[in-house]
Design a protein around this motif. Structure first.
Motif, mmCIF file in Angstrom:
data_model
loop_
_atom_site.group_PDB
_atom_site.id
_atom_site.type_symbol
_atom_site.label_atom_id
_atom_site.label_comp_id
_atom_site.label_asym_id
_atom_site.label_seq_id
_atom_site.Cartn_x
_atom_site.Cartn_y
_atom_site.Cartn_z
ATOM 1 N N GLY A 172 13.851 1.594 168.664
ATOM 2 C CA GLY A 172 13.038 2.800 168.516
ATOM 3 C C GLY A 172 13.787 3.923 167.841
ATOM 4 N N TYR A 173 15.065 4.105 168.201
ATOM 5 C CA TYR A 173 15.867 5.154 167.570
ATOM 6 C C TYR A 173 16.160 4.851 166.101
ATOM 7 C CZ TYR A 173 16.876 7.168 172.185
ATOM 8 O OH TYR A 173 16.777 7.757 173.416
ATOM 9 N N LEU A 174 16.343 3.572 165.779
ATOM 10 C CA LEU A 174 16.737 3.195 164.423
ATOM 11 C C LEU A 174 15.577 3.224 163.426
ATOM 12 C CD1 LEU A 174 19.213 0.235 165.093
ATOM 13 C CD2 LEU A 174 19.761 2.589 164.471
ATOM 14 N N ILE A 175 14.359 2.982 163.898
ATOM 15 C CA ILE A 175 13.208 2.926 162.981
ATOM 16 C C ILE A 175 13.061 4.224 162.177
ATOM 17 C CG2 ILE A 175 10.685 2.877 162.874
ATOM 18 C CD1 ILE A 175 10.742 0.717 165.033
ATOM 19 N N PRO A 176 13.024 5.404 162.796
ATOM 20 C CA PRO A 176 12.890 6.626 161.976
ATOM 21 C C PRO A 176 14.100 6.892 161.089
ATOM 22 C CG PRO A 176 13.252 7.176 164.273
ATOM 23 C CD PRO A 176 12.989 5.713 164.237
ATOM 24 N N ILE A 177 15.297 6.458 161.538
ATOM 25 C CA ILE A 177 16.486 6.651 160.702
ATOM 26 C C ILE A 177 16.353 5.866 159.411
ATOM 27 C CG2 ILE A 177 18.975 6.251 160.549
ATOM 28 C CD1 ILE A 177 19.147 6.729 163.552
ATOM 29 N N PHE A 178 15.970 4.594 159.513
ATOM 30 C CA PHE A 178 15.786 3.776 158.319
ATOM 31 C C PHE A 178 14.611 4.269 157.476
ATOM 32 C CE2 PHE A 178 18.084 0.382 160.827
ATOM 33 C CZ PHE A 178 19.189 0.357 159.993
ATOM 34 N N THR A 179 13.561 4.761 158.133
ATOM 35 C CA THR A 179 12.415 5.299 157.399
ATOM 36 C C THR A 179 12.815 6.524 156.592
ATOM 37 O OG1 THR A 179 10.914 4.509 159.141
ATOM 38 C CG2 THR A 179 10.058 6.156 157.608
ATOM 39 N N ALA A 180 13.578 7.417 157.215
ATOM 40 C CA ALA A 180 14.041 8.608 156.499
ATOM 41 C C ALA A 180 14.962 8.229 155.344
ATOM 42 C CB ALA A 180 14.762 9.541 157.469
ATOM 43 N N ALA A 181 15.863 7.261 155.574
ATOM 44 C CA ALA A 181 16.768 6.810 154.512
ATOM 45 C C ALA A 181 15.993 6.204 153.354
ATOM 46 C CB ALA A 181 17.765 5.803 155.072
ATOM 47 N N LEU A 182 14.961 5.420 153.673
ATOM 48 C CA LEU A 182 14.127 4.830 152.621
ATOM 49 C C LEU A 182 13.398 5.904 151.832
ATOM 50 C CD1 LEU A 182 12.888 2.339 151.259
ATOM 51 C CD2 LEU A 182 11.142 2.328 153.066
ATOM 52 N N GLY A 183 12.902 6.931 152.534
ATOM 53 C CA GLY A 183 12.223 8.025 151.847
ATOM 54 C C GLY A 183 13.141 8.765 150.891
ATOM 55 N N VAL A 184 14.377 9.015 151.324
ATOM 56 C CA VAL A 184 15.348 9.689 150.454
ATOM 57 C C VAL A 184 15.660 8.827 149.237
ATOM 58 C CG1 VAL A 184 17.733 10.508 150.303
ATOM 59 C CG2 VAL A 184 16.365 11.017 152.334
ATOM 60 N N TYR A 185 15.832 7.534 149.456
ATOM 61 C CA TYR A 185 16.135 6.621 148.336
ATOM 62 C C TYR A 185 14.982 6.587 147.327
ATOM 63 C CZ TYR A 185 16.681 2.243 145.790
ATOM 64 O OH TYR A 185 16.778 1.304 144.794
ATOM 65 N N LEU A 186 13.763 6.487 147.813
ATOM 66 C CA LEU A 186 12.612 6.438 146.910
ATOM 67 C C LEU A 186 12.446 7.748 146.151
ATOM 68 C CD1 LEU A 186 9.994 4.602 149.175
ATOM 69 C CD2 LEU A 186 11.284 3.663 147.239
ATOM 70 N N ARG A 187 12.730 8.857 146.806
ATOM 71 C CA ARG A 187 12.615 10.148 146.122
ATOM 72 C C ARG A 187 13.649 10.268 145.035
ATOM 73 N NH1 ARG A 187 13.076 16.198 148.897
ATOM 74 N NH2 ARG A 187 12.547 17.362 147.001
ATOM 75 N N ARG A 188 14.883 9.871 145.310
ATOM 76 C CA ARG A 188 15.938 9.945 144.287
ATOM 77 C C ARG A 188 15.651 8.989 143.145
ATOM 78 N NH1 ARG A 188 21.635 10.410 147.706
ATOM 79 N NH2 ARG A 188 21.232 12.507 148.558
ATOM 80 N N THR A 189 15.120 7.828 143.460
ATOM 81 C CA THR A 189 14.766 6.853 142.411
ATOM 82 C C THR A 189 13.681 7.412 141.510
ATOM 83 O OG1 THR A 189 15.333 5.028 143.885
ATOM 84 C CG2 THR A 189 13.975 4.525 141.970
#
Length: 207
Positions: free
Chosen positions: A187-204
């Motif tokens: 549960g704690y890791l899901i939003p962390i990975f979601t936020a990381a994915l969002g940052v990666y997609l935005r930079r891409t």
């Protein structure tokens, strides 16, 4: 006043002083963060009252009451900013993210004081997980508002739908982290990975 109000005053006072020493853009960012802390404080009052009024236990309240109250309270500073100051609606995304950060910071500090600091690893995981969850929920609403704000007929319906989505994500997070062992870690890791994915997609996208 109990310890929650004491913590709020100690954290909010220097932030408020700093806000008046900053330029307009930096001041807005800091005030949104302060708005998130204020939303967290008020949410604790409202959630406690509703739980008492409905006879809900702590677990039920964390799944059915707290997510609704907290997401509504986090949205209010951004709506106030949009409706009163009428800025470029694209600025609201950063505001919602900073509101989420302020909310998470105050919530984490209160949790640390009430639950102790004996397990540093757990506090680190919870700190990052809770922060990421509030940021993700704020970003979901912010991105939707950017896309829908120009369509007047979609503002109310769209905001309500995005709020419902954020409440659902928040409720699922609370349900997972309230369980023992590996389920809570997931549960704690899901939003962390979601936020990381969002940052990666935005930079891409910006390349």
């Amino acid at each position: 006043m109990n310890y929650i109000e004491h913590i709020y005053v100690c954290l909010a006072a220097p932030i408020l002083v700093a806000a008046f020493c900053m330029k307009k853009i930096e001041r807005r960012t800091v005030l949104f963060m302060l708005g998130g802390m204020t939303a967290c404080l008020l949410s604790s009052y409202i959630s406690t009252f509703l739980a008492y009024a409905t006879g809900a236990d702590m677990f039920t309240a964390s799944l059915t009451i707290s997510p609704v109250v907290e997401e509504v309270m986090k949205l209010l500073p951004a709506l106030f900013y949009l409706l009163v100051f009428e800025p470029d609606h694209r600025d609201v995304l950063g505001g919602l993210v900073m509101t989420g950060i302020g909310f998470a910071n105050f919530e984490n500090v209160c949790y640390m004081i009430s639950s102790g600091t004996s397990q540093l690893l757990h506090l680190l995981i919870r700190g990052f997980g809770t922060g990421a969850m509030h940021v993700v929920c704020g970003a979901l609403i912010g991105i939707g508002l950017i896309m829908l704000w120009d369509r007047i007929w979609l503002r109310i319906a769209g905001t309500a739908g995005l709020l419902a989505l954020a409440v659902t994500v928040h409720g699922i997070y609370n349900m997972l982290v309230s369980q023992p062992g590996k389920v809570a870690i997931i549960g704690y890791l899901i939003p962390i990975f979601t936020a990381a994915l969002g940052v990666y997609l935005r930079r891409t996208r910006l390349r």
